[in-house]
Design a protein around this motif. Sequence first.
Motif, PDB file in Angstrom:
ATOM      1  N   ALA A 193      12.710  -3.486  -0.881  1.00 52.38           N
ATOM      2  CA  ALA A 193      12.174  -4.850  -0.786  1.00 52.38           C
ATOM      3  C   ALA A 193      10.671  -4.900  -1.063  1.00 52.38           C
ATOM      4  N   CYS A 194      10.036  -3.742  -1.247  1.00 52.50           N
ATOM      5  CA  CYS A 194       8.600  -3.710  -1.482  1.00 52.50           C
ATOM      6  C   CYS A 194       8.269  -4.186  -2.889  1.00 52.50           C
ATOM      7  N   ASP A 195       7.116  -4.781  -3.017  1.00 51.70           N
ATOM      8  CA  ASP A 195       6.615  -5.300  -4.289  1.00 51.70           C
ATOM      9  C   ASP A 195       5.275  -4.616  -4.578  1.00 51.70           C
ATOM     10  N   SER A 196       5.069  -4.242  -5.826  1.00 53.98           N
ATOM     11  CA  SER A 196       3.866  -3.475  -6.159  1.00 53.98           C
ATOM     12  C   SER A 196       2.578  -4.255  -5.944  1.00 53.98           C
ATOM     13  N   GLU A 197       2.640  -5.578  -5.995  1.00 57.85           N
ATOM     14  CA  GLU A 197       1.434  -6.382  -5.791  1.00 57.85           C
ATOM     15  C   GLU A 197       1.240  -6.771  -4.332  1.00 57.85           C
ATOM     16  N   ARG A 198       2.302  -7.164  -3.648  1.00 55.27           N
ATOM     17  CA  ARG A 198       2.178  -7.586  -2.254  1.00 55.27           C
ATOM     18  C   ARG A 198       2.191  -6.416  -1.278  1.00 55.27           C
ATOM     19  N   HIS A 199       2.824  -5.301  -1.672  1.00 54.91           N
ATOM     20  CA  HIS A 199       2.919  -4.133  -0.792  1.00 54.91           C
ATOM     21  C   HIS A 199       2.545  -2.870  -1.568  1.00 54.91           C
ATOM     22  N   PRO A 200       1.335  -2.783  -2.085  1.00 54.13           N
ATOM     23  CA  PRO A 200       0.992  -1.669  -2.995  1.00 54.13           C
ATOM     24  C   PRO A 200       1.109  -0.284  -2.364  1.00 54.13           C
ATOM     25  N   VAL A 201       0.752  -0.144  -1.100  1.00 52.77           N
ATOM     26  CA  VAL A 201       0.833   1.170  -0.470  1.00 52.77           C
ATOM     27  C   VAL A 201       2.286   1.544  -0.190  1.00 52.77           C
ATOM     28  N   SER A 202       3.043   0.629   0.415  1.00 55.08           N
ATOM     29  CA  SER A 202       4.453   0.911   0.703  1.00 55.08           C
ATOM     30  C   SER A 202       5.244   1.133  -0.584  1.00 55.08           C
ATOM     31  N   TRP A 203       4.933   0.363  -1.623  1.00 52.17           N
ATOM     32  CA  TRP A 203       5.583   0.553  -2.919  1.00 52.17           C
ATOM     33  C   TRP A 203       5.307   1.961  -3.457  1.00 52.17           C
ATOM     34  N   SER A 204       4.056   2.373  -3.419  1.00 54.94           N
ATOM     35  CA  SER A 204       3.684   3.683  -3.963  1.00 54.94           C
ATOM     36  C   SER A 204       4.301   4.822  -3.163  1.00 54.94           C
ATOM     37  N   VAL A 205       4.440   4.624  -1.860  1.00 59.01           N
ATOM     38  CA  VAL A 205       5.017   5.653  -0.994  1.00 59.01           C
ATOM     39  C   VAL A 205       6.520   5.800  -1.229  1.00 59.01           C
ATOM     40  N   THR A 206       7.211   4.689  -1.470  1.00 60.56           N
ATOM     41  CA  THR A 206       8.676   4.722  -1.545  1.00 60.56           C
ATOM     42  C   THR A 206       9.232   4.762  -2.963  1.00 60.56           C
ATOM     43  N   GLN A 207       8.618   4.059  -3.888  1.00 57.59           N
ATOM     44  CA  GLN A 207       9.149   3.987  -5.258  1.00 57.59           C
ATOM     45  C   GLN A 207       8.519   5.078  -6.109  1.00 57.59           C
ATOM     46  N   TRP A 263       9.552   7.071  -8.283  1.00 61.26           N
ATOM     47  CA  TRP A 263       9.936   7.203  -9.696  1.00 61.26           C
ATOM     48  C   TRP A 263       9.107   6.275 -10.572  1.00 61.26           C
ATOM     49  N   GLN A 264       8.274   5.429  -9.948  1.00 63.32           N
ATOM     50  CA  GLN A 264       7.405   4.508 -10.663  1.00 63.32           C
ATOM     51  C   GLN A 264       5.960   5.016 -10.610  1.00 63.32           C
ATOM     52  N   THR A 265       5.131   4.471 -11.501  1.00 59.48           N
ATOM     53  CA  THR A 265       3.697   4.724 -11.426  1.00 59.48           C
ATOM     54  C   THR A 265       3.140   4.064 -10.168  1.00 59.48           C
ATOM     55  N   ILE A 266       2.213   4.716  -9.486  1.00 57.03           N
ATOM     56  CA  ILE A 266       1.696   4.128  -8.248  1.00 57.03           C
ATOM     57  C   ILE A 266       1.008   2.800  -8.546  1.00 57.03           C
ATOM     58  N   ALA A 267       1.037   1.916  -7.563  1.00 62.17           N
ATOM     59  CA  ALA A 267       0.501   0.572  -7.730  1.00 62.17           C
ATOM     60  C   ALA A 267      -1.019   0.591  -7.872  1.00 62.17           C
ATOM     61  N   LEU A 268      -1.545  -0.434  -8.532  1.00 63.10           N
ATOM     62  CA  LEU A 268      -3.000  -0.542  -8.704  1.00 63.10           C
ATOM     63  C   LEU A 268      -3.706  -0.654  -7.360  1.00 63.10           C
ATOM     64  N   GLY A 269      -3.038  -1.247  -6.376  1.00 63.18           N
ATOM     65  CA  GLY A 269      -3.655  -1.431  -5.066  1.00 63.18           C
ATOM     66  C   GLY A 269      -3.571  -0.222  -4.161  1.00 63.18           C
ATOM     67  N   MET A 270      -2.992   0.864  -4.645  1.00 63.41           N
ATOM     68  CA  MET A 270      -2.900   2.088  -3.847  1.00 63.41           C
ATOM     69  C   MET A 270      -4.184   2.886  -4.010  1.00 63.41           C
ATOM     70  N   PRO A 271      -4.930   3.127  -2.934  1.00 68.16           N
ATOM     71  CA  PRO A 271      -6.178   3.895  -3.068  1.00 68.16           C
ATOM     72  C   PRO A 271      -5.905   5.338  -3.470  1.00 68.16           C
TER      73      PRO A 271
END
Length: 295
Positions: free
Chosen positions: A245-259, A261-269
């Motif tokens: 349910a995570c979204d790369s823009e609204r949940h950049p850290v959770s997205w990067s941690v869980t997804q 297989w994708q490139t980490i989100a721009l909002g992930m430090p």
Amino acid sequence: MNTPLLDGPARPLESVHAKFIVELVLGIDNPRQTAIAPQQLRFRERLMSDIMVQAQLRSWTMVDALSENPAMRVGLADKLASTLDPGYLALTKMGHHLHILQQKGNETPGVLQLYATTGERFLRRAEHKQRALSRRGLMVQAGEHSEQVFTRWHAGSYSGWSLAGRCFVALEELRWGAFGDACRLATGEAKALLMDNLRATATQYLAQSINAAPATRHFYHQWLSTPVTPAPMDHKEMLCWLGSACDSERHPVSWSVTQTWQTIALGMPRLCSAMRLAVAMVDEIFQEENFFAGA
């Protein structure tokens, strides 16, 4: 031969059943829920098969039919809810979505009636759960649940995931259980206290996992690296599903941690401390608009 997921990465998790049942219902007339990435499809089929066997509903394992048949999805969700007893959040999500579907009126009268009766049943059970939680004390239940989850983390129950993944898993366990319910049902002041305590505890455990101070920054790869463990792909796919349910823009850290297989989100430090990661995940996972938006 694959080890059953419920005997592998899902063994220490209490949120799996609730999320699975909710996805059955939220997948009806919901493109975002049904748009499953190819690498997740086989995982979900395996998870469905395992849960059907556990619930002794083997005859219902018709993945293709379920994906196209709303009545079958609702019927299976109803049977699983009776067997597995999901909590307040799951029941409320399903009841609200079925009410919306019934109001849309896009199905036959028989299916619309099924939506109405099943949705009402879910919401009545949610009200019963709410009364039971209130009688036992929301803050007491939240404290006990938090202690249980963090004790499992400390004991190594989540060690098949990356350091940040363990934090996400713990927070998801809390969101679907008594702690999350207390946050939804308590007063604003009580909820703020619970959130402050959760940020502090998650930060503490995440910092301990990397043997550093909470404010010490590390390159993000150190937080996201998957440990060497039996069935590493099962753990990776489970984490991906838990964070679906995570979204790369609204949940950049959770997205990067869980997804992963994708490139980490721009909002992930790229350089981040335990405090930065833990606080971000708490805020992303428990933000108000996320409670009923998706599974």
